[in-house]
Design an enzyme around this catalytic site. Structure first.
Site, PDB file in Angstrom:
ATOM      1  N   GLY A 139     -40.616  54.325  20.381  1.00 41.66           N
ATOM      2  CA  GLY A 139     -39.273  54.279  20.394  1.00 41.66           C
ATOM      3  C   GLY A 139     -38.636  55.612  19.473  1.00 41.66           C
ATOM      4  N   GLU A 162     -43.203  64.099  17.934  1.00 41.16           N
ATOM      5  CA  GLU A 162     -42.850  64.060  19.205  1.00 41.16           C
ATOM      6  C   GLU A 162     -41.226  64.653  19.323  1.00 41.16           C
ATOM      7  OE1 GLU A 162     -41.941  62.086  23.719  1.00 41.16           O
ATOM      8  OE2 GLU A 162     -42.090  60.978  21.901  1.00 41.16           O
TER       9      GLU A 162
END
Length: 365
Positions: free
Chosen positions: A181, A211
């Site tokens: 998420g 990320e």
């Protein structure tokens, strides 16, 4: 890039995939058919070709949050036992057809409860589907082993419950645990209870980190939570200083990641789509491979990225001039990093991966 490293040839190589989302790998036609069966009317189009293009275009926004929005459609049609069995079976078949011999596919059981399934029923349906897909692939002469990773959503509060399920089903095909998420605002330390439980139970887990958020996310995942692997980990390059002469100086965290051989589950096409890398040619994987980090190559979401593991390898070969030895290096890295018993990893490396690449290299002479 060697001229024999075509997509078709790379597809023949025995490959290993560690980072692939079940709800990000549906066939467009399957999405349409499942939506029709479930009365799901929110798809942007019911034409499979147009729908596939829509997923790719919507995902190529340069923002992780926009990328994640596409999953409401795939998750929306994966709410029944039959749908989960079908999606998992097709996933195994598609991966095997791409030459993948071992895969770990992740999904969040908590996202598939809208039609009344329990968490256990979700897990058992997915496992049934993977077994069905494995048998179908075997009938076509393709052997694949699939383990699942149970994912908890980092913005929710069910991580301990999902972690307990991962331990309960670890002898029934569940290889480990993950959280996923949006990273920003949802640090992995919010789920410390789950990670401490998994460590006490000698269980494996990976964490999406580095990320869309930087070094603090990676640091927390490793030093507070004890992650075995990093999902993506692209931003570790923020701790590497490159000199004008091409030399690289590693900061404390980057040095730790390399020294400890922490596996990085890199997904080049997806990283470009979400803005974690400007292009494949600019992807940090080139530098990290040169510096001998434990880099692995993955698909992330085959539907949204319009990709396969073979296609990811082909893109890297074109961008960095990689050859068969490089692709074998990435593959052995992945197999070494799998959440599989040591003897089984070794058997796949020595029995499938190295002989398979040796045959391809020999045929290229």
């Amino acid at each position: 890039m060697s001229h024999d490293l075509t997509l078709d040839r790379i597809r023949q190589a025995p490959k290993v995939l560690l980072h692939d989302h079940l709800d990000g790998g549906l066939r467009p036609a399957t999405v349409v058919e499942l939506a029709d069966a479930a009365g799901y009317s929110q798809l942007p189009t019911e034409d499979p070709a147009e729908l596939g293009a829509w997923f790719r275009e919507a995902s190529h926004s340069g923002a992780l949050e926009r990328y994640l929005e596409t999953f409401r459609h795939t998750v929306g049609v994966m709410q029944t036992r039959d749908a989960l069995v079908r999606v998992a079976a097709e996933c195994a078949e598609d991966l095997a057809a791409d030459g993948v011999v071992y895969a770990e596919v992740r999904y969040a059981p908590e996202q598939h409860l809208e039609a009344g399934l329990t968490l256990d029923q979700v897990i058992e349906a997915v496992q049934e589907g993977f077994e069905l897909g494995r048998r179908r692939a075997a009938e076509q002469g393709r052997t694949i082993t699939v383990g699942t990773l149970l994912t908890a959503m980092r913005h929710a509060a069910r991580s301990r419950e999902i972690a307990e399920l991962a331990v309960r089903y670890r002898d029934s095909g569940v290889a480990g645990f993950d959280i996923a998420g949006a990273e920003a605002g949802h640090p992995p330390t919010r789920h410390l209870d789950a990670f401490e439980y998994l460590r006490r139970e000698n269980a494996h887990f990976t964490i999406h980190a580095g990320e869309a958020f930087g070094l603090p996310s990676i640091w927390e995942a490793l030093q507070w939570c004890g992650a075995d692997r990093l999902g993506h980990g692209v931003r570790i390059v923020d701790d590497i200083e490159q000199g004008a002469d091409g030399d690289a100086r590693l900061g404390r965290l980057a040095g730790y990641v390399r020294d400890k051989r922490v596996p990085l589950e890199m997904c080049p096409t997806s990283n470009v789509q979400t803005g974690a890398a400007a292009s494949i040619a600019d992807h940090p994987i080139g530098l990290l491979r040169r510096l001998n980090f434990r880099v692995t190559v993955n698909t992330d979401n085959r539907l949204q990225s319009g990709t396969t593991l073979s296609a990811e390898f082909a893109e890297l070969c074109a961008a960095f001039g990689y050859d068969w030895d490089d692709l074998q290096w990435f593959t052995v890295n992945a197999m070494k990093s799998a959440f599989l018993p040591f003897d089984e990893r070794l058997a796949l490396i020595n029995g499938r991966i190295k002989p398979g690449f040796a045959q391809l290299k020999w045929a290229s002479r």
